[in-house]
Design an enzyme around this catalytic site. Sequence first.
Site, PDB file in Angstrom:
ATOM      1  N   ASP A   1       5.692  17.308  16.668  1.00  0.00           N
ATOM      2  CA  ASP A   1       6.173  18.706  15.836  1.00  0.00           C
ATOM      3  C   ASP A   1       7.489  18.830  15.675  1.00  0.00           C
ATOM      4  O   ASP A   1       8.224  18.025  16.393  1.00  0.00           O
ATOM      5  CB  ASP A   1       5.480  19.772  16.588  1.00  0.00           C
ATOM      6  CG  ASP A   1       3.836  20.151  16.643  1.00  0.00           C
ATOM      7  OD1 ASP A   1       3.228  19.093  16.073  1.00  0.00           O
ATOM      8  OD2 ASP A   1       3.478  20.990  17.038  1.00  0.00           O
TER       9      ASP A   1
ATOM     10  N   HIS B   1       7.211  16.553  20.942  1.00  0.00           N
ATOM     11  CA  HIS B   1       8.235  17.070  19.612  1.00  0.00           C
ATOM     12  C   HIS B   1       9.237  15.941  19.671  1.00  0.00           C
ATOM     13  O   HIS B   1      10.009  15.633  20.434  1.00  0.00           O
ATOM     14  CB  HIS B   1       8.970  18.392  20.383  1.00  0.00           C
ATOM     15  CG  HIS B   1       7.902  19.682  20.254  1.00  0.00           C
ATOM     16  ND1 HIS B   1       7.057  19.831  21.329  1.00  0.00           N
ATOM     17  CD2 HIS B   1       7.652  20.703  19.667  1.00  0.00           C
ATOM     18  CE1 HIS B   1       6.498  20.930  21.089  1.00  0.00           C
ATOM     19  NE2 HIS B   1       6.709  21.286  20.139  1.00  0.00           N
TER      20      HIS B   1
HETATM   21 ZN   LIG Z   1       7.000  23.801  16.097  1.00  0.00          ZN
END
Ligand SMILES: [Zn+2]
Length: 251
Positions: A56, A207
């Site tokens: 993400d 991430h």
């Molecule tokens: Zn996010």
Amino acid sequence: MLSPLATGISIGLGAAGAAGLAVGGYAYAAMWPASRIFGRPLLAPKRPGELALTFDDGPNPAWTPRLLEILASYDVRATFFMVGSHAQAEPELVRQIAAAGHLIGNHSWSHPNLAVTRASQVREELSRTSAVLEEITGKPVRFFRPPFGARRPYVLRAARELGMTPVLWNAMTSDWKEPSTEKIVARLTKTIDRNQRRGRATNIVLHDGNHMELAVFRGPSVAAAGQLLEHYKGTHRFVTVDAWSFERARL
Ligand SMILES: [Zn+2]
């Protein structure tokens, strides 16, 4: 060479639909509660041998290229939920990710908490991001992950109206603020193994970026992805989330 995804789309049939038909996906989908197939977000199905690595808040020009190298070295495809404004700033990197066969999803334009965002603004956040991603890659965007997991009904409805399946996760740790790769891996491994015992696949969030900053340091997260690939390469199959999309409308 066309990826299976591109091939599926070119004949008007999603790759998940094609794969589902090939392995008798309808019967499998029918075992799911209807609400989950048609209404609730996608988490992870009852396929304990499968793992989806999802990333993400990118693309991130400082760390996504290294991540792409690691994924390529294991011949594994992952799913990238991108922030629209970052994608617009890094179109060449987005193209590179798509060209490597990874699945690209929508993670909103500016990463607001959509649970407290006006409905019209939610639509704008989602549609603007899909438009930019589709313009860069030439492929439709079919998956959406809400920032912070915010999933009010109107957020999910907006995603579906724009042709996207909302996707959440069932394995996450605070990798974005954890300096220790070992701790990230230990926590995720524990969750993956627990899901495995419960007969579930695992949808893992890491991430590769940060929604507030384009080129943020993501060394521990990227290294953790490499260690998970090494740890599970012999026992599990790594998939992109479109392998888990069983909506009958697409079959
Ligand atoms: Zn996010």
